[in-house]
Scaffold this motif. Structure first.
Motif, PDB file in Angstrom:
ATOM      1  N   GLU A 142      -6.869   2.773  -5.035  1.00  9.70           N
ATOM      2  CA  GLU A 142      -7.617   2.564  -3.798  1.00  9.70           C
ATOM      3  C   GLU A 142      -8.158   3.909  -3.330  1.00  9.70           C
ATOM      4  N   SER A 180       0.819  -1.201   0.000  1.00 11.66           N
ATOM      5  CA  SER A 180       0.000   0.000   0.000  1.00 11.66           C
ATOM      6  C   SER A 180       0.856   1.257   0.000  1.00 11.66           C
ATOM      7  N   THR A 221       0.194   4.180   0.986  1.00  6.47           N
ATOM      8  CA  THR A 221      -0.600   5.103   1.787  1.00  6.47           C
ATOM      9  C   THR A 221       0.096   6.442   1.996  1.00  6.47           C
ATOM     10  N   ASP A 270      -3.039   5.029  -3.598  1.00  7.27           N
ATOM     11  CA  ASP A 270      -3.858   4.933  -2.388  1.00  7.27           C
ATOM     12  C   ASP A 270      -4.132   6.356  -1.920  1.00  7.27           C
TER      13      ASP A 270
END
Length: 134
Positions: free
Chosen positions: A103, A55, A57, A75
């Motif tokens: 995402e 991910s 993030t 993300d």
């Protein structure tokens, strides 16, 4: 088009997505912990990426090289405005022929390409998931 799968059947879910998608831009919707990153990792592996997807993030985007070309994994969970996506050059990414896995696309709705394929993941119970391509 929907499919119910268990987490140990990720290859089946990946095959379903790759067989039925109409776009190289996939928008992953699902609650926290639904398995978006896990599914993206399996998709990237199937496309021939050598390194595992993780991910992005904090970095917002990770890039993977695959046998199918470049894969960009976004993300947007932590962004607070679409301006942040514009500042990182999202439009340039959308103009490439690479695979784009996103995402939390609901954070950048007005920026998304019209031809993007929506992938919804719903937790049914434990390891069981419902996958919908919209």
């Amino acid at each position: 088009m929907s499919l119910t799968y268990d987490l140990d059947q990720l290859d089946m879910a990946v095959h379903h997505i790759l067989s039925h998608t109409k776009s190289r831009t996939l928008l992953f919707y699902g609650e926290m912990g639904a398995g978006k990153t896990t599914l993206i990792n399996a998709l990237s592996r199937q496309l021939g990426a050598e390194e595992p997807a993780s991910s992005p993030t904090f970095s917002l985007v990770n890039e993977y090289l695959s046998q199918e070309g470049r894969i960009f994994h976004f993300d947007f969970y932590r962004i607070t405005s679409e301006a942040e996506a514009l500042d990182m050059g999202i439009e340039d990414y959308f103009d490439t022929d690479a695979w784009k896995f996103i995402e939390w696309p609901q954070k950048i709705l007005s920026l998304l390409p019209e031809d993007a394929q929506k992938v919804e993941i719903t937790v049914k119970n434990g390891n069981r998931r419902l996958l919908k391509l919209c």
